[in-house]
Motif scaffolding. Structure first.
Motif, PDB file in Angstrom:
ATOM      1  N   THR A   1      53.037  -3.122  -0.283  1.00 18.76           N
ATOM      2  CA  THR A   1      52.930  -1.722   0.132  1.00 18.76           C
ATOM      3  C   THR A   1      52.237  -0.868  -0.925  1.00 18.76           C
ATOM      4  OG1 THR A   1      55.121  -1.270  -0.755  1.00 18.76           O
ATOM      5  CG2 THR A   1      54.982  -1.828   1.590  1.00 18.76           C
TER       6      THR A   1
ATOM      7  N   PRO B   1      49.470   4.714   6.215  1.00 22.11           N
ATOM      8  CA  PRO B   1      50.550   5.386   6.940  1.00 22.11           C
ATOM      9  C   PRO B   1      50.481   5.066   8.429  1.00 22.11           C
ATOM     10  CG  PRO B   1      48.842   6.957   6.371  1.00 22.11           C
ATOM     11  CD  PRO B   1      48.465   5.657   5.714  1.00 22.11           C
TER      12      PRO B   1
ATOM     13  N   THR C   1      55.162  -0.914   6.759  1.00 21.12           N
ATOM     14  CA  THR C   1      54.875   0.427   7.254  1.00 21.12           C
ATOM     15  C   THR C   1      54.548   0.469   8.742  1.00 21.12           C
ATOM     16  OG1 THR C   1      52.555   0.219   6.621  1.00 21.12           O
ATOM     17  CG2 THR C   1      54.048   1.239   5.026  1.00 21.12           C
TER      18      THR C   1
END
Length: 166
Positions: free
Chosen positions: A7, A12, A109
Motif C-alpha cells: 500500500t 484511492p 484499498t
C-alpha cells in the motif's frame, strides 16, 4: 493477472467507485454518457502521478484498436461527426483508464468484492431504468443538460442521446 498487496503507493478507491455510484444522478442530469471520460480523467491523473503503472501484456491489442479508431477519424466528412467520434473515443479512453486503475490497485484499498458490488449497483440501476422504460414506453425526461446544449448537437442523425432521455 495478480494485483500487488503493498500500500506504499496505493490508489484511492473513490474514483472507480464514483464512476458507478454517481450514475443515477448523472443520468437524470443528462451527464450519464460523460461519466466514463470524466472519471477516466481522474483515474488517469492518479495513474500518471503514481508513475509506476503496470500494463498487462495483451493490452497491446487494445492500443492497436484505439490507434485504428483514431485513424478512421480521418475519413469523417463533417465537424459534427468528428465530435461524435471524439465523444466515443473519450468513452474508450475512460474505460481504458478504469481497467488500468483496477489492474494497478491493491487488494487492501480496492478489494474485488468492492469493485463487484459497485458494478452490481450500476447494473441494478440500468435494469430498473429498463423496466421503467418498458412500463412507460412513451415517457421521456428532458434533462438540464439538454437545455444548455446547442441545437445542432441535439438535432442530428443519431437522435438526441445522451442529453434527452426517452
Amino acid at each position: 493477472m495478480t494485483r500487488p498487496a503493498d500500500t506504499a503507493r496505493a490508489l484511492p478507491p473513490w474514483p472507480l467507485l464514483g464512476l458507478f455510484w454517481t450514475f443515477p444522478v448523472s443520468w437524470a442530469l443528462g451527464l450519464g454518457a460523460f461519466l466514463s471520460p470524466l472519471w477516466g480523467t481522474v483515474m488517469a491523473a492518479y495513474l500518471i502521478l503514481r508513475r509506476d503503472v503496470r500494463f498487462p501484456t495483451p493490452i497491446a491489442l487494445w492500443w492497436l484498436f484505439l490507434v485504428i479508431v483514431l485513424a478512421s477519424a480521418l475519413m469523417l466528412d463533417s465537424p459534427v461527426r468528428m465530435l461524435g467520434t471524439l465523444f466515443r473515443f473519450g468513452n474508450y479512453a475512460g474505460a481504458t483508464a478504469a481497467f488500468l486503475y483496477v489492474y494497478n490497485s491493491t487488494y487492501d484499498t480496492l478489494p474485488d468484492r468492492r469493485v463487484a458490488a459497485a458494478m452490481v449497483a450500476f447494473w441494478a440501476w440500468v435494469v430498473i431504468g429498463g423496466y421503467l422504460g418498458v412500463m412507460v414506453p412513451h415517457g421521456s425526461l428532458s434533462t438540464p443538460m439538454a437545455r444548455v446544449m446547442p441545437g445542432a448537437l441535439l438535432d442530428n442523425d443519431h437522435g438526441t442521446y445522451p442529453f434527452v432521455t426517452s
